[in-house]
Design an enzyme around this catalytic site. Structure first.
Site, PDB file in Angstrom:
ATOM      1  N   ASN A  95       1.102  -1.395   0.305  1.00 20.12           N
ATOM      2  CA  ASN A  95       0.157  -0.249  -0.090  1.00 20.12           C
ATOM      3  C   ASN A  95       1.141   1.280  -0.131  1.00 20.12           C
ATOM      4  OD1 ASN A  95      -1.423  -2.262   1.724  1.00 20.12           O
ATOM      5  ND2 ASN A  95      -2.336  -1.262   0.492  1.00 20.12           N
ATOM      6  N   ASP A 324       3.050  -4.869  12.659  1.00 21.34           N
ATOM      7  CA  ASP A 324       2.314  -3.851  11.619  1.00 21.34           C
ATOM      8  C   ASP A 324       2.901  -2.783  12.177  1.00 21.34           C
ATOM      9  OD1 ASP A 324       0.373  -3.587  10.652  1.00 21.34           O
ATOM     10  OD2 ASP A 324      -1.123  -3.669  12.219  1.00 21.34           O
ATOM     11  N   HIS A 328       3.587   6.824  10.802  1.00 21.14           N
ATOM     12  CA  HIS A 328       1.905   7.895  10.029  1.00 21.14           C
ATOM     13  C   HIS A 328       2.942   9.547  10.357  1.00 21.14           C
ATOM     14  CE1 HIS A 328      -1.347   5.766   8.963  1.00 21.14           C
ATOM     15  NE2 HIS A 328      -0.694   5.348   9.959  1.00 21.14           N
ATOM     16  N   PHE A 342      -5.167   5.347  11.900  1.00 25.94           N
ATOM     17  CA  PHE A 342      -4.708   3.754  12.414  1.00 25.94           C
ATOM     18  C   PHE A 342      -3.045   3.349  12.232  1.00 25.94           C
ATOM     19  CE2 PHE A 342      -8.864   3.468  11.766  1.00 25.94           C
ATOM     20  CZ  PHE A 342      -9.702   3.271  12.952  1.00 25.94           C
TER      21      PHE A 342
END
Lengths: 437, 306
Positions: A95, A324, A328, A342
């Protein structure tokens, strides 16, 4: 460069030296000797109290930010962060922007960085732009080096897309990874649905959203696995593989999800799964102060869910720990809770959190970040033995360290400033080494 | 001099019972003030307050502004439409810009749950939550409690039914916290889809029959049906809602005793309340509005003492 690891405890269930304290001599990127009181013979000596050595750790769930979001993490910084966390191999999700849905992006992300100890693998998207509509050219991407297929941070909603992907990938013996979430049931959701979400007025994401999608995915897997009639037996043999579809369920977070996977495995379905190490660290009551660094998806659940995850880890239902890692930018986290993205930057703390919260032995944790992910991704097995490539993580499980500064380009970790158990000393990947970050 | 245990009014959750009584008692004094010929006191003469509204509001903003003016505070108003917010400025930047102009207190309405909490941990000024999304609306709960206390006396053991869209209502949540802290019993009533699944864990009764709720309660606090917040479908139509969950005067007249009818406004006449019910002798809806000014004066006054 020759290196002698002096009196390190070998942690590797697959090694004949497992559990023994030995000297390990590295030469030309290989393990050349394992023994006691080895002659250094000019090699650089590395030693420390309580040091362990295991096969290099592997993390198969890292959000990719390069290309597109290089201000949050790029392909160099993610390697530095991974090395500091003890990982020598990582797999990036597709992504980025653009999404890894064609060979050009795949090749860009896969470019090797000689001299760096962290090797990057890439999972390509199942659907173009990870939009869940049109398939990517999966065979082509597979041959170009994609190690698995997933829409990554975007769970596949369309049952037919998931089924077709399982079937299409079967002859390639390539893994399909999906995080189960029914996005109609979690629409606008901000955190786990429960008493805390009720008290905070935040829209909840019920455990049901994960469990329904997981049940569906497992049913589709069973359908794709079924062999009809004796004539078809062995029809796939000329592929030279076992030719079963392979589904990997990523980021299990609820008790019922753990039982569903346990049942599926008992029925012999070719399924595996992982959990994020931080999933064990908090339950949803920790969100009472609207801390956006605790906003993750799947969300922190209930104490009973955490207990079930620990059981699943102990009995082998959960195969793998992942970080994970989801970096950000400040401006996407230092905002109102429902506006925040998230995810947390997790590579540097994943091992410590597993050590702190899983209840597993060090040996079992290491298995879930070395042999298991490599087996499930069909990557070469790494073993601590003489005349093997040196792909090693050196760590000190009894030593505490303070996570006072992250090497990531982002700062979204709730653990910054915390004292954590289990310090990473260094990583070795053939000719490349990194020590004492 | 009575003091609050908090620097900000973020939610009723963060107040203790003494705080609530302190606010209500102070509000009683201010109510007396605003009914004098000269409605103004100099209490906040050196204080500048910004009313920062990122969501539409008429009544709450007006009520705060009047409360501030009657305390002699200097007042500036900011609303999101036509402001820099539409150009992508963050909440924190917007508020820091306002604070740079030497503002002492921020009264904020915002659509995000926790927005007031967020602000309070990042700025030096006192923050008053004038409604944060579906989280809390503390001054509404305080003025509701004040109005009930005025009508019924001590609320200990009193039965309050909150009727309507509980799921999307910050008023419901703040009311539940406030009434429980004051010792009242609370029931929520509405369509199953508009009641949070986990609410019974708070010790709240849950009902789905409006007539039964009316028979049970001393006070019915009827909430607005918030169609604008419902991007997901929760019930089929306003018509059906009104038929099965709406309250009219006939239903009130059928009861064997008089109950108090409240509504935080604005009323959707003919949906949750019929006009004859809203305008009946049961209704204290306009008293709530009057008390709102006194309660907000009390909150601002007490926080300014901190």
């Amino acid at each position: 460069m020759n290196t002698l690891l002096r009196a390190v405890k070998i942690v590797d269930k697959h090694s004949p030296w497992n559990g023994q304290v030995r000297d390990v001599l590295l030469q030309g990127g290989r393990i050349v000797r394992i023994g006691e009181a080895l002659d250094a013979d000019g090699a650089e000596i590395r030693e420390g109290k309580g040091w362990c050595v295991s096969p290099g750790w592997m993390d198969m769930r890292i959000a990719s930010r390069d290309p597109g979001y290089e201000h949050e993490e790029d392909l160099d910084s993610v390697r530095r962060v991974a090395a500091r966390g003890g990982f020598t191999e990582i797999m990036l999700l597709p992504n980025s922007k653009p999404v890894v849905d064609a060979k050009d992006t795949l090749n860009y992300v896969r470019q090797p960085r000689p001299g760096q100890p962290v090797r990057v693998h890439v999972a390509a998207a199942v659907t173009r732009k990870a939009e869940g509509v049109d398939f990517t050219e999966m065979i082509d991407l597979h041959h170009a080096g994609a190690v698995a297929f997933t829409d990554g941070e975007v769970p596949i909603q369309n049952a037919d897309i998931l089924l077709k992907a399982l079937l299409y990938l079967r002859p390639l013996d390539s893994l399909l990874i999906n995080r189960p979430e029914d996005r109609q049931l979690t629409l606008f959701g901000q955190m786990n649905e429960g008493i805390t979400s009720t008290l905070l007025g935040l829209k909840g994401m019920p455990a049901l959203g994960e469990e329904m999608m997981l049940s569906r995915d497992l049913k589709l897997l069973a359908y794709a696995t079924e062999k009809v009639g004796p004539v078809n037996q062995g029809n796939d043999e000329n592929s030279g593989r076992n030719a079963l579809p392979q589904l990997h369920v990523s980021l299990v977070s609820t008790a019922r999800a753990v039982s569903l996977i346990r049942e599926a495995k008992a029925q012999g379905l070719p399924v595996s799964c992982d959990v994020a190490a931080h999933q064990l660290a908090y339950d949803d009551s920790a969100l009472m102060n609207f801390d956006t660094n605790l906003k993750v998806n799947p969300p922190f659940r209930s104490p009973a869910d955490i207990a079930a995850l620990r059981e699943g880890l102990a009995d082998g239902t959960i195969d793998i720990f992942v970080s994970d890692h989801s970096p950000h930018a400040e401006e996407n986290k230092n905002v109102e809770f429902d506006q925040a993205d998230f995810g947390i930057t997790a590579l540097e703390t994943a091992f410590s959190l597993a050590l702190m919260h899983s209840g597993l032995t060090i040996e079992d944790i290491v298995e879930k970040i070395t042999a298991n992910p490599r087996r499930i991704l069909r990557l070469p097995h790494v073993i601590i033995s003489e005349n093997q490539p040196a792909n090693l993580t050196i760590f000190s499980p009894d030593e505490e360290w303070t996570f006072d500064k992250s090497l990531s380009k982002s700062r979204n970790s709730p653990f910054l400033g915390s004292k954590l158990p289990g310090r990473v000393i260094g990583v070795v990947n053939e000719d490349a080494q990194l020590w004492g970050t | 001099m009575a003091q609050l245990s908090v620097r900000h009014l973020l939610g009723i959750k963060n107040l203790n019972e003494t705080d609530i009584h302190t606010i209500l008692d102070t509000a009683a004094q201010f109510k007396e003030v605003i009914n004098r010929p000269i409605k103004k006191v100099p209490s906040l003469r050196d204080i500048t307050i910004a009313n920062v509204f990122f969501e539409n509001s008429t009544r709450t903003r007006l009520s705060f502004e009047l409360a501030e003016k009657r305390l002699s505070a200097d007042v500036v108003n900011f609303s999101a439409s036509g402001s820099s917010v539409t150009k992508g400025e963050t909440l924190l930047d917007t508020v820091n810009n306002i604070l740079a102009m030497k503002v002492d207190m921020i009264v904020m309405r915002h659509s995000s749950p926790g927005a007031a909490h967020y602000l309070s941990t990042r700025i030096p000024a006192n923050v008053v939550n004038a409604g944060d999304g579906t989280h809390e609306h503390p001054t509404q709960a305080l003025l509701d409690a004040f109005s009930m206390r005025e009508k019924l006396g001590d609320l200990r053991g009193k039965k309050i039914a909150i009727i309507g869209d509980i799921l999307h209502s910050r008023v419901a949540l703040s009311n539940i916290f406030c009434l429980q802290k004051l010792g009242a019993e609370v029931m929520v009533c509405g369509p199953t889809t508009l009641i949070p699944k986990y609410l019974p864990e708070l010790g709240v009764k849950v009902g789905h029959d409006v007539k039964a709720a009316l028979r049970w309660c001393d006070v019915a606090n009827v909430l607005r049906i918030q169609l604008e917040r419902q991007q997901i479908k929760y019930f089929p139509s306003l018509r059906e809602y009104s038929l099965y969950f709406g309250i009219d005067k006939a239903m009130l007249d059928e009861l064997d005793r008089e109950i108090v009818l409240m509504h935080p406004g604005p009323i959707n006449r003919g949906v949750e309340l019929s006009s004859d019910a809203a305008d009946s002798a049961h209704s204290i809806i306009l008293n709530q509005v009057e008390n709102g000014v006194a309660v907000r004066m009390a909150v601002l006054f007490l926080l300014a003492q901190q």
